[in-house]
Enzyme design. Sequence first.
Site, short mmCIF file in Angstrom:
data_model
loop_
_atom_site.label_atom_id
_atom_site.label_comp_id
_atom_site.label_asym_id
_atom_site.label_seq_id
_atom_site.Cartn_x
_atom_site.Cartn_y
_atom_site.Cartn_z
N HIS A 259 33.76 7.17 -28.47
CA HIS A 259 34.09 8.15 -27.43
C HIS A 259 34.97 7.59 -26.33
CE1 HIS A 259 33.84 12.06 -25.87
NE2 HIS A 259 32.55 12.30 -26.01
N ASP B 202 38.01 12.08 -27.98
CA ASP B 202 37.15 13.10 -27.40
C ASP B 202 36.68 14.07 -28.47
OD1 ASP B 202 37.47 12.07 -24.82
OD2 ASP B 202 39.35 13.19 -24.53
#
Length: 373
Positions: free
Chosen positions: A348, A352
């Site tokens: 992450h 995204d």
Amino acid sequence: MTDILVPHEQEGTKAIVRTWLKRVGDTVAENDPLVELETDKVTQEVSAPASGVLTEILLDTDAEALPGAVLGRLGGSAEARPAVAAPVTPAKAATVPSAELRLSPSVRRAVAQHGVDPGAIAGSGRGGRVTRADIDAAVATRGSVPLAGARTIPHDRMRIAIARNMLESVNAAPHVTAVFECDFSAIIAHRRASASKLSFTAYFVAASAAAMAAAPSINGRWYDDRIEIAEDVNIGVGTALGDKGLVVPVVRAVQTLSLEEIATRLEDLIAHARDGALTPADVRGGTFTISNHGVSGSLFASPIIIPQPQSAILGVGKLEKRVVVREIDGADAIQVRPMAYVSLTIDHRVVDGHQANAWLTKFVEVIEGWPAA
């Protein structure tokens, strides 16, 4: 003198000296195999950089071999005499256990660091030698209460390296997983009509390369000051070796290959993996990885650990027939289709959620829309 060096191309893995193929004093020719190094991925031979005599071994069995480190030295014919170790004084010899004299430098360091008694450990090395893996296993189990009737399986180097790499990945990257469902009808029809013997994995590799256009960051990696996105799509395919662990051979520049070329390269790489014949080049440079865990019956797995320093890994679950609803001529219809869950676990920091979903959307579109043969 000529230094014998550890190759620099280790692709982030830690190498251990496995076996010296020559002894101090042996005459060797240029390119003769001298020593085997072992990582969590492959066993690699280091050859003589020149002709001469092996005069010195600096990193012995079980020693950690960092890229560029000096393994040993070669001398010319005039320097053919083996290096002689300094004599041990009687007082020191009387205080050093005979078993400890057979320990490699790496094992001695581990013994001193952890306060382990090597004499109390059954060595798994050649001739009963205590290895670094034996020390690590003893440290891992120290203080635990043995289970009644349990049998002990010492860790081998590959298992220790896999454990270390998995832990480092989880600690380094925030893992997030997105899950889609995928209909395999189109690729099943294509496989049946194709003259070539194609594995499902070949389709997954091709579709993964195509999906990179929807979210290029999936093919990237994190640095403290930037994100770097690779031009080539080099896809590693997790290959299970039974109790021996897992290796990940890499198909390079997938975006330039046809489906048949992908299938051929996969077949060769997987055969080499199972024969223990992979080279360092076969596992180097991956930018993305596929875990086809469904071949062993798993419907879904989360998270699948990302091989560092990559940013994502695709998981493909078990293919099975399921009842689904499809719209036909404007009306809903219940059908039985070959379906599987596909997941994308991302770092992450780099990727995204909307990018992960865009990538999976494209991947599913490619698989479900595969043209007829």
